[in-house]
Design an enzyme around this catalytic site. Structure first.
Site, PDB file in Angstrom:
ATOM      1  CB  SER A 135     -17.058   2.965  10.649  1.00 20.41           C
ATOM      2  OG  SER A 135     -18.100   3.420   9.826  1.00 20.41           O
ATOM      3  CG  LEU A 162     -20.293  -4.116   6.204  1.00 17.35           C
ATOM      4  CD1 LEU A 162     -20.963  -5.168   5.302  1.00 17.35           C
ATOM      5  CD2 LEU A 162     -18.871  -3.826   5.712  1.00 17.35           C
ATOM      6  CE  LYS A 163     -20.863   5.098   8.431  1.00 18.60           C
ATOM      7  NZ  LYS A 163     -21.757   5.760   9.399  1.00 18.60           N
ATOM      8  CG  ASP A 188     -24.273   3.806  10.856  1.00 19.00           C
ATOM      9  OD1 ASP A 188     -25.476   4.155  10.871  1.00 19.00           O
ATOM     10  OD2 ASP A 188     -23.339   4.549  11.227  1.00 19.00           O
ATOM     11  CG  ASN A 190     -24.917   7.351   8.826  1.00 17.38           C
ATOM     12  OD1 ASN A 190     -24.063   6.584   8.379  1.00 17.38           O
ATOM     13  ND2 ASN A 190     -24.737   8.009   9.959  1.00 17.38           N
ATOM     14  CE  LYS A 262     -21.170   8.789  15.825  1.00 16.54           C
ATOM     15  NZ  LYS A 262     -21.787   9.110  14.515  1.00 16.54           N
TER      16      LYS A 262
HETATM   17  O1  OSB Z   1     -22.742   7.426  11.695  1.00 11.82           O
HETATM   18  O2  OSB Z   1     -21.235   6.651  12.937  1.00 11.82           O
HETATM   19  C1  OSB Z   1     -21.584   7.409  12.024  1.00 11.82           C
HETATM   20  C2  OSB Z   1     -18.492   9.122  10.563  1.00 11.82           C
HETATM   21  C3  OSB Z   1     -18.970  10.384  10.340  1.00 11.82           C
HETATM   22  C4  OSB Z   1     -20.288  10.661  10.625  1.00 11.82           C
HETATM   23  C5  OSB Z   1     -21.119   9.659  11.144  1.00 11.82           C
HETATM   24  C6  OSB Z   1     -20.635   8.388  11.383  1.00 11.82           C
HETATM   25  C7  OSB Z   1     -19.301   8.106  11.049  1.00 11.82           C
HETATM   26  C8  OSB Z   1     -18.719   6.787  11.176  1.00 11.82           C
HETATM   27  C9  OSB Z   1     -17.229   6.680  11.335  1.00 11.82           C
HETATM   28  O3  OSB Z   1     -19.358   5.754  11.097  1.00 11.82           O
HETATM   29  C10 OSB Z   1     -16.849   6.466  12.745  1.00 11.82           C
HETATM   30  C11 OSB Z   1     -15.374   6.676  12.976  1.00 11.82           C
HETATM   31  O4  OSB Z   1     -14.612   5.758  12.695  1.00 11.82           O
HETATM   32  O5  OSB Z   1     -14.993   7.772  13.444  1.00 11.82           O
HETATM   33 MG    MG Z   2     -23.773   6.057  12.933  1.00 13.86          MG
END
Ligand code: OSB
Ligand code: MG
Length: 372
Positions: A135, A162-163, A188, A190, A262
């Protein structure tokens, strides 16, 4: 077994590079760890909560308080404590899923260490290593992003996520596609967009992405279903899925065609397995997400990701993607784009207590006494 001890450890690990998402940037990972004793047998758990309630409602101090005030006393009253009984014992308490997950994991680790069984075998793993993606956070510039992506590809990561956020979406995706061609690529958000952004998000359709993860708000299930009709790129849900029932509902109404699992978000590794099961029964592929875990949570995530329905590469990256020094003696190392599934008893990793002490901000022995 009976709960005979519990300890909370708040540690702070510097990240190798800042990690920026639509909800903010982090330079270090504050993490809440739980150590339990079941009839004297030690077990470790990790809470996914961040220091601030920006990914979900949970945050570290609230998780610590909830564990101390409600969860440990309730578990201390249980006679035959097992991992499945953690969720049932705590079911009258609403929410606080990441806090529950940390305790379930610690109990599971202790129980399995005593029984000599690995978490992977217990959960039903069918692989001894899992393909791994990475990520990639929001970067200050496109050249900086391209440099980061190139480094990960050279290391062997099997897919790039990619965020994105408004103002950092089409152009970074275009730049990565142009530079690296046909690599497995996804984004992603969020929760950073609204349904009114549907036309804008549809521009991502040009780039053959594997999926758009959580474009809209946590509670916007029907809006995600509507968006799925307006864009061609598959929709994946992260924040919105907080239980196996919720996953089934999301799939049924067409809010997503892929699920990021998760454990912390759904209240435990057993509920995470139930999400996996319901998705498999509906032909919906799943992948294992992450919360920048230390080796404790990472070991559990990798075991989960080895279940048969995890047919898409997830975010279980190697330890050095996050930390120069993990608090676990054995770091997870990338090999041909895969990380190995631990096979020793319990989580199969050993906590280096001296190293952990150096990164500890606060430590608390909880009184284990029964209520009721
Ligand atoms: O949205 O997946 C997410 C990290 C912290 C909070 C939310 C997210 C993430 C990541 C990183 O995308 C995932 C990782 O490599 O642990
Ligand atoms: Mg996510």
């Amino acid at each position: 077994m009976k709960l005979t001890g519990a300890e909370l450890i708040h540690a702070r690990l510097p990240l190798v590079a800042p990690f920026e998402t639509s909800f903010g940037a982090q330079n270090e990972r504050d993490v809440l760890l739980v150590r339990v004793e079941l009839d004297g047998q030690e077990g470790w758990g990790e809470c996914g909560a961040l220091p601030d309630p920006v990914y979900s409602q949970e945050y570290i101090e609230a998780a610590a308080l909830t564990i101390r005030r409600f969860f440990v006393p309730a578990l201390a009253a249980a006679d035959q404590l097992t991992a499945p009984r953690v969720a049932t014992t705590l079911s009258r308490f609403i929410g606080h899923r990441m806090a529950k997950t940390a305790l379930e994991l610690a109990v599971l680790d202790a129980e399995l260490r005593a029984a000599g069984m690995s978490a992977a075998d217990y959960l039903g793993a069918v692989r001894d290593s899992v393909p791994t993606g990475v990520s990639v956070g929001i970067h200050p510039s496109i050249p900086a992003l391209l440099e980061a992506v190139e480094r990960y590809l050279v290391q062997g990561y099997m897919r790039i996520k990619l965020k994105i956020k408004p103002g950092w979406d089409i152009e970074p995706v275009r730049a990565v596609r142009e530079r690296f061609g046909d690599i497995p690529l996804q984004v992603d958000a969020n929760t950073a967009y609204d349904l009114a952004d549907a036309r804008h998000l549809a521009r991502l359709d040009d780039f053959d992405l594997l999926m758009i993860e959580q474009p809209l708000g946590e509670e916007d299930l029907t809006e995600h279903a509507e968006l799925a009709r307006l864009v061609r790129t598959p929709i994946c849900l992260d924040e919105s899925v907080t239980s196996a029932k919720g996953a089934a509902d999301a799939v049924r109404i067409g809010a997503c065609s892929v699920v990021n699992i998760k454990a912390g978000r759904v209240g435990g590794y057993l509920e995470a397995r139930a999400v996996h099961d319901v998705c498999a029964a509906n032909g919906v592929p799943v992948w294992c997400g992450g919360m920048l875990e230390t080796g404790i949570g990472r070991a559990a995530n990798v075991a989960l990701a080895a279940l048969p329905g995890f047919t898409i590469t997830g975010d279980t990256s190697a330890s050095d993607r996050y930390y120069a020094r993990d608090i676990i003696t054995e770091p997870f190392v990338l090999q041909d784009g895969h990380v190995p599934v631990p096979c020793g008893p319990g989580l199969g990793v050993t906590v280096d207590t001296d190293a952990l002490r150096r990164f500890t901000v606060e430590r608390e022995d909880l009184h284990v006494f029964a209520i009721g």
